[in-house]
Design an enzyme around this catalytic site. Structure first.
Site, PDB file in Angstrom:
ATOM      1  CG  HIS A 142      -8.698   7.989  -6.681  1.00 54.57           C
ATOM      2  ND1 HIS A 142      -7.454   8.287  -7.192  1.00 54.57           N
ATOM      3  CD2 HIS A 142      -9.502   9.018  -7.021  1.00 54.57           C
ATOM      4  CE1 HIS A 142      -7.507   9.455  -7.809  1.00 54.57           C
ATOM      5  NE2 HIS A 142      -8.738   9.918  -7.720  1.00 54.57           N
ATOM      6  CB  SER A 143     -12.154   1.753  -6.229  1.00 58.71           C
ATOM      7  OG  SER A 143     -12.566   0.596  -5.535  1.00 58.71           O
ATOM      8  CG  ASN A 144      -7.956   1.702  -1.342  1.00 60.18           C
ATOM      9  OD1 ASN A 144      -7.043   2.020  -2.077  1.00 60.18           O
ATOM     10  ND2 ASN A 144      -8.290   2.410  -0.260  1.00 60.18           N
TER      11      ASN A 144
ATOM     12  CG  LEU B 222     -13.331  -1.374  -8.642  1.00 61.08           C
ATOM     13  CD1 LEU B 222     -13.556  -0.376  -9.772  1.00 61.08           C
ATOM     14  CD2 LEU B 222     -14.052  -2.682  -8.949  1.00 61.08           C
TER      15      LEU B 222
END
Ligand SMILES: *Cc1c(COP(=O)(O)O)cnc(C)c1O
Length: 298
Positions: free
Chosen positions: A69-71, A73
Site C-alpha cells: 500500500h506504499s505511498n 512507491l
C-alpha cells in the site's frame, strides 16, 4: 529525467471546523494531496533531492522499496511515468493485488516481491548489491525516502506555504501541525524553519520505534514537539477515528485517510480542546496526502 520543478504549488486554504471556534485557534491547510493528478503527498517532496541526484548522475532509473500500500512507491512510480524515467520497486511480502500495486504496474514500475525475510535485510550492508548488478547505474532510494536527502526536499513545503500566506489573509503564522511516521518530513520542516515557527508532530507510530531519535539525528532537539497520535498502533483504526474523519470531511470537504492525516487532525482537536494553544494561534495543518493508500483500507 527533467522538469521536476514544473510541478504546481500545493494550495494553501483556510480550514474552519466547529471545534476550533470556541478556542479561537485559526487553521490553514497546505494541500500536498493536490499537487498533481498522478503524484501526491509528502513522498514527492522526500523524493525530490533523490531525483535531482539521479538526474545529475545520469542514472537510467530509480529503485526503491515498500509495502503493497506504499505511498512512497506510488509517488516514485507516478513520478517515473510523469517525467519519463524507469522505476523498480522491491516489495515486502508475497505477491498481492492491491489498488496501489495495480497503479505501480500501470505506471510501468518493475516489481519484485522479496518475501518477508529478504525484506527485513534491507538495512544490511550488501542488500543493494544484487539489485545494483541487475539495474546497473540506477539510483537507489532508501525505504520511504527517509534520511537527510528526504528531509532536505521537504524545505520546499515551507517555501510553498510562505508564498501563499496573503491568500489566507495572514501576515505570519505560529507553527505547523503534521503527521509523523519516520519523522523525516517533520525534520525537514524544522530545518527549513530554523526556529522561526514551531513544528508540532503527531506521531502515527507508537513509542518504541525510534522516531524521536531519528528526528534528533536529522534536525537536533529544538524547534519542535512530538505528540502521540497513534491510537494504539500504526494502521490501527477505531470507530471514533472513522466518525471524526467522516464529520471533518462533511464539514470541510477536505478528504482524509485514517493512518496519518485523520489521526493527526484528531490529535490536534484533542490538544486544542485541552487548551494547548492560546486564542489567536495560527497553525498550518500539513495535508501529507496518502489518499491513494486509503483505497486499501476503507
Ligand atoms: C509517509 C507519510 C507520512 C509520514 O511521513 P514521514 O516523513 O515518514 O514522517 C505522513 N502522511 C502520509 C500521508 C504519508 O504517506
Amino acid at each position: 529525467m527533467t522538469g521536476f520543478d514544473a510541478l504546481p504549488v500545493a494550495p494553501l486554504h483556510r480550514l474552519t471546523l466547529d471545534w476550533l471556534r470556541p478556542f479561537g485557534v485559526e487553521l490553514a491547510v497546505l494541500r500536498l494531496d493536490l499537487i498533481d493528478p498522478l503524484i501526491s503527498g509528502n513522498k514527492w517532496f522526500k523524493l525530490l533531492e533523490h531525483l535531482r541526484l539521479a538526474q545529475q548522475a545520469g542514472a537510467p532509473g530509480v529503485i526503491s522499496l515498500g509495502g503493497a500500500h506504499s505511498n512512497h512507491l506510488h509517488a516514485l512510480a507516478a513520478a517515473g511515468k510523469r517525467f519519463g524515467f524507469a522505476t523498480a520497486g522491491l516489495l515486502r511480502g508475497h505477491p498481492q493485488d492491491t489498488p496501489t500495486v495495480r497503479d505501480l504496474q500501470a505506471y510501468g514500475m518493475h516489481l519484485h516481491w522479496l518475501g518477508y525475510a529478504d525484506y527485513r535485510a534491507r538495512h544490511q550492508t550488501g542488500f543493494w548489491l544484487p539489485w545494483q548488478q541487475r539495474y546497473p547505474g540506477w539510483h537507489c532510494v532508501p525505504e520511504g525516502g527517509g534520511g537527510s536527502l528526504g528531509a532536505k526536499g521537504c524545505a520546499l513545503i515551507v517555501t510553498q506555504a510562505k508564498q501563499q500566506l496573503a491568500k489566507v489573509g495572514w501576515s505570519d503564522y505560529d507553527g505547523w501541525w503534521l503527521a509523523a511516521g519516520t519523522g523525516t518530513t517533520l525534520a525537514g520542516l524544522v530545518l527549513a524553519e530554523r526556529g522561526e515557527h514551531r513544528v508540532h508532530g503527531a506521531l502515527a507510530v507508537p513509542a518504541g520505534h525510534g522516531v524521536p531519535e531519528q528526528v534528533e539525528a536529522l534536525a537536533g532537539r529544538n524547534g519542535y514537539h512530538l505528540y502521540d497520535a497513534s491510537r494504539g498502533g500504526f494502521a490501527k483504526v477505531d470507530e471514533a477515528l472513522l466518525a471524526f474523519i467522516d464529520a471533518s470531511e462533511a464539514e470541510s470537504a477536505v478528504p482524509l485517510e485514517p493512518l496519518y492525516t485523520g489521526k493527526a487532525l484528531m490529535a490536534l482537536r484533542d490538544q486544542v480542546e485541552a487548551g494547548a494553544f492560546a486564542p489567536g494561534t495560527r497553525l498550518i495543518f500539513l495535508h501529507s496526502g496518502g489518499l491513494q493508500g486509503r483505497r486499501g483500507f476503507v
